[in-house]
Design a protein around this motif. Sequence first.
Motif, PDB file in Angstrom:
ATOM      1  N   GLU A  62      -3.267  -5.132  -3.002  1.00 51.25           N
ATOM      2  CA  GLU A  62      -3.830  -6.382  -3.535  1.00 51.25           C
ATOM      3  C   GLU A  62      -4.115  -6.275  -5.027  1.00 51.25           C
ATOM      4  O   GLU A  62      -3.965  -7.247  -5.770  1.00 51.25           O
ATOM      5  CB  GLU A  62      -5.122  -6.746  -2.788  1.00 51.25           C
ATOM      6  N   ASP A  77       1.068  -8.017  -1.062  1.00 47.02           N
ATOM      7  CA  ASP A  77       0.436  -8.214   0.243  1.00 47.02           C
ATOM      8  C   ASP A  77       1.392  -7.731   1.331  1.00 47.02           C
ATOM      9  O   ASP A  77       2.596  -7.539   1.105  1.00 47.02           O
ATOM     10  CB  ASP A  77       0.102  -9.688   0.450  1.00 47.02           C
ATOM     11  N   ILE A  86      -4.032   1.313  12.247  1.00 49.86           N
ATOM     12  CA  ILE A  86      -4.602   0.019  11.819  1.00 49.86           C
ATOM     13  C   ILE A  86      -5.474   0.227  10.578  1.00 49.86           C
ATOM     14  O   ILE A  86      -5.427  -0.551   9.620  1.00 49.86           O
ATOM     15  CB  ILE A  86      -5.414  -0.615  12.965  1.00 49.86           C
ATOM     16  N   SER A  87      -6.284   1.307  10.591  1.00 51.21           N
ATOM     17  CA  SER A  87      -7.137   1.619   9.438  1.00 51.21           C
ATOM     18  C   SER A  87      -6.298   1.905   8.189  1.00 51.21           C
ATOM     19  O   SER A  87      -6.624   1.452   7.092  1.00 51.21           O
ATOM     20  CB  SER A  87      -8.026   2.817   9.760  1.00 51.21           C
ATOM     21  N   ASP A  88      -5.185   2.629   8.372  1.00 50.62           N
ATOM     22  CA  ASP A  88      -4.298   2.929   7.239  1.00 50.62           C
ATOM     23  C   ASP A  88      -3.705   1.649   6.662  1.00 50.62           C
ATOM     24  O   ASP A  88      -3.644   1.481   5.430  1.00 50.62           O
ATOM     25  CB  ASP A  88      -3.174   3.865   7.680  1.00 50.62           C
ATOM     26  N   LYS A 116      -4.920  -1.300   6.724  1.00 51.58           N
ATOM     27  CA  LYS A 116      -5.969  -2.026   6.015  1.00 51.58           C
ATOM     28  C   LYS A 116      -6.169  -1.442   4.618  1.00 51.58           C
ATOM     29  O   LYS A 116      -6.295  -2.180   3.628  1.00 51.58           O
ATOM     30  CB  LYS A 116      -7.283  -1.959   6.798  1.00 51.58           C
ATOM     31  N   SER A 117      -6.173  -0.116   4.519  1.00 50.74           N
ATOM     32  CA  SER A 117      -6.334   0.534   3.216  1.00 50.74           C
ATOM     33  C   SER A 117      -5.152   0.235   2.298  1.00 50.74           C
ATOM     34  O   SER A 117      -5.325  -0.001   1.103  1.00 50.74           O
ATOM     35  CB  SER A 117      -6.473   2.052   3.399  1.00 50.74           C
ATOM     36  N   CYS A 123      -0.956   6.512   3.283  1.00 51.99           N
ATOM     37  CA  CYS A 123      -0.988   5.175   2.675  1.00 51.99           C
ATOM     38  C   CYS A 123       0.097   5.030   1.615  1.00 51.99           C
ATOM     39  O   CYS A 123       0.739   3.973   1.510  1.00 51.99           O
ATOM     40  CB  CYS A 123      -2.373   4.904   2.066  1.00 51.99           C
ATOM     41  N   ARG A 137      -3.221  -2.405   2.395  1.00 52.59           N
ATOM     42  CA  ARG A 137      -3.316  -3.808   1.969  1.00 52.59           C
ATOM     43  C   ARG A 137      -4.310  -3.949   0.813  1.00 52.59           C
ATOM     44  O   ARG A 137      -4.045  -4.664  -0.159  1.00 52.59           O
ATOM     45  CB  ARG A 137      -3.737  -4.682   3.149  1.00 52.59           C
ATOM     46  N   GLU A 138      -5.442  -3.253   0.897  1.00 54.02           N
ATOM     47  CA  GLU A 138      -6.451  -3.328  -0.171  1.00 54.02           C
ATOM     48  C   GLU A 138      -5.906  -2.767  -1.481  1.00 54.02           C
ATOM     49  O   GLU A 138      -6.141  -3.323  -2.549  1.00 54.02           O
ATOM     50  CB  GLU A 138      -7.711  -2.561   0.245  1.00 54.02           C
ATOM     51  N   LYS A 160       6.305  -5.539   9.918  1.00 54.40           N
ATOM     52  CA  LYS A 160       5.536  -5.828   8.715  1.00 54.40           C
ATOM     53  C   LYS A 160       6.410  -5.624   7.476  1.00 54.40           C
ATOM     54  O   LYS A 160       7.148  -4.643   7.381  1.00 54.40           O
ATOM     55  CB  LYS A 160       4.301  -4.930   8.638  1.00 54.40           C
TER      56      LYS A 160
END
Length: 684
Positions: A138, A143, A127-129, A131-132, A97, A134-135, A151
């Motif tokens: 934030e 973003d 995909i899971s990475d 998402k982490s 990440c 992005r969180e 991306k």
Amino acid sequence: MINFTNIKHGNDLLNYLLTRQDYTTLEELKTQLGLSRRGTFYVLKRVNEELNDSKLDIIMNLAGVGYFIPEETKKELLNRYSETQPVTEQFTKHQRCQLIAWDLINHKSLSLSDLTNRFQISKHTAISDLKSVRERLESHGLDIIQQPKGKHISGSEISQRNWVLEALNDRDSILYSQIDINPSRLIAINTEIHKLEKITGNYFSDDALSTLDDFILWFLERIKRPENQLPDSPLRTTNVDSMSINWSIKFLSDNNIHNFSESYFLGRIINTSQFYRVNRADGLIQTIFPISREIIDRFNTVSGANVSPEKLELTLSTHLLSTFYRSKFMIPYHHPNLEQITEGFRELFSFTKYAIRPFEKFINGHLSDDEIALIALYFGGELRAIESRRGKHVDVLVVCSSGIGTSYILQQQLIQHYPNIDFSQPLSVFQYKNQDLSNIKLIISTIELNVPVHIPIVRVSPLPNKKDWETIEKAFINGHLTDNHFNEASVNSLLDIISNYARIENFDGLTDALRGYLNQRAKLPLKKTPTTGPTSLQKLLPSSHITYADDELDNWKNVVQQALKPLLTEHLIEQRYVDRIIRLTVVNGPYMVLGNGIMLAHGTPNDGVNDLGMSLLLLQHPVTIENKDHADKRTIQIVIGLAPLDQTSHLSALSQLMQKIQDDHWVKQIKAASSVAEISNLLS
């Protein structure tokens, strides 16, 4: 040439050490690899992890001599990894990440196939990475957006830089392997920072200095691209420390950057870094000193502790200087152990949150829980020091670069993991060099120690990972540093039983193994049965200790006497304890008034305390504390009497009460109560 790892600079490190017939110093490794001190340590650590995973002896460091590869490892590397295909480095999720965010910030467009190929992971994991990532972004106002070519990151330039700075504050961050190190430029940056230290009289801790070196190196490369530069501001006036700004202007000018906004930014970053020594004549630090003393007084008042302002004032002020700049320039600090401190050290955190209000008033804002947790560690360390100064024996030294900051995090974690082992206060390298080591059994350090001693030294991160804890545990077992949960008789009894039924080939090895096993079993948490019994506050403050006074009392001295009467009746205190509280208030003014009409009436255990106790008095008619020697007048309606037996036994109950007191709605409810029963219900 061997090709053992895909870690950046890892094979260069191994090949260099393989060619050496003697020991290699850290300075030689830094020069050979072209890395900073921290970058070199990072590569050493990661390569050793891979060597260990491959069942090979790791690169060793002989204290005071240097680094070397054991002969067996040399043979294995040359036999098995000469001219082989590159291996794929295995990353943890956290490292993946960080690398994804790093690539985005450094203008790389990423796709799912890029991530699956680079990290050798599945599409689902990629995909899971994302998402982490992005969180995590934030929380910095950033973003991830999808564009035709992949991306990209979206958000302000300042926010992106702040993310990098925060990531680099972790000594073990994988980002250190990503920064291209130019040794001559790194030396030049370090030299200029030292010039600034001499100009301002404020000196950075070793960790802060190392972070600044690498961050500025990356920052200079980044702003070479005009699109990464901040819009140049025409303003040349600022209320930021002018010396740091002037230094930044000259420093960037020497690097062909003529942009006041960038100079202002760099001045902010410089000032938000952790200091270990400050210029006591500086106007800002002169303002912070009395605030620190007030914070310490408030902590003592609310906790019933006896932390010495003289011992903590300078250290706390030094820390608050960088805290001031972080809050002023809205540069967030994220504490890596926030949940552990707020839960595991709830009382300490609660008292600190109350104590730091004068500083919050000064900055005209509120500190985050992360910042409060860091300050709480200073108080925790001083409370521990009070116990140590009472003659407590020390088995393990804790050493760091400056004796402050993250070292307290390490010390508190060690205490929590091994509550019955006696650790020292965090020592700076200077203190360590002048320490009596005659009775010390182990040294745990967050930095490399080049002072040769006969005592085992374990080097770990200030935030130990799983392998660090395993290393610490092994060192404790080898040094027979048990947690005192079992006695030697248990080991001997087991040895007798085993010897009756089997032949023992390695008596010493089996003895050590049994000690380690029993020590581990002793530290397993006991299963707690649910309880519906009273809380520690209810135990310490039963209804028999609560008084409701609907009669009007003529003066505040009588109010204090009335509030402590239940403790006198039960002989928990003597009359001289009450007299002492009244005397302290006459001499020092109403400093025991916490605000909102609440007074915490207390002295020290030596003032006449026979046993631990707490009482509460609610007045229907408030009374004013005033005397001719003090202009400060305070009106009180609730008086909490506290009789502390020592530094800690009352903390849990008082912390619960403090949480209620800081709830304005609860205070209004209790002030409106008209009986002991109502007050007791509100307390429960």
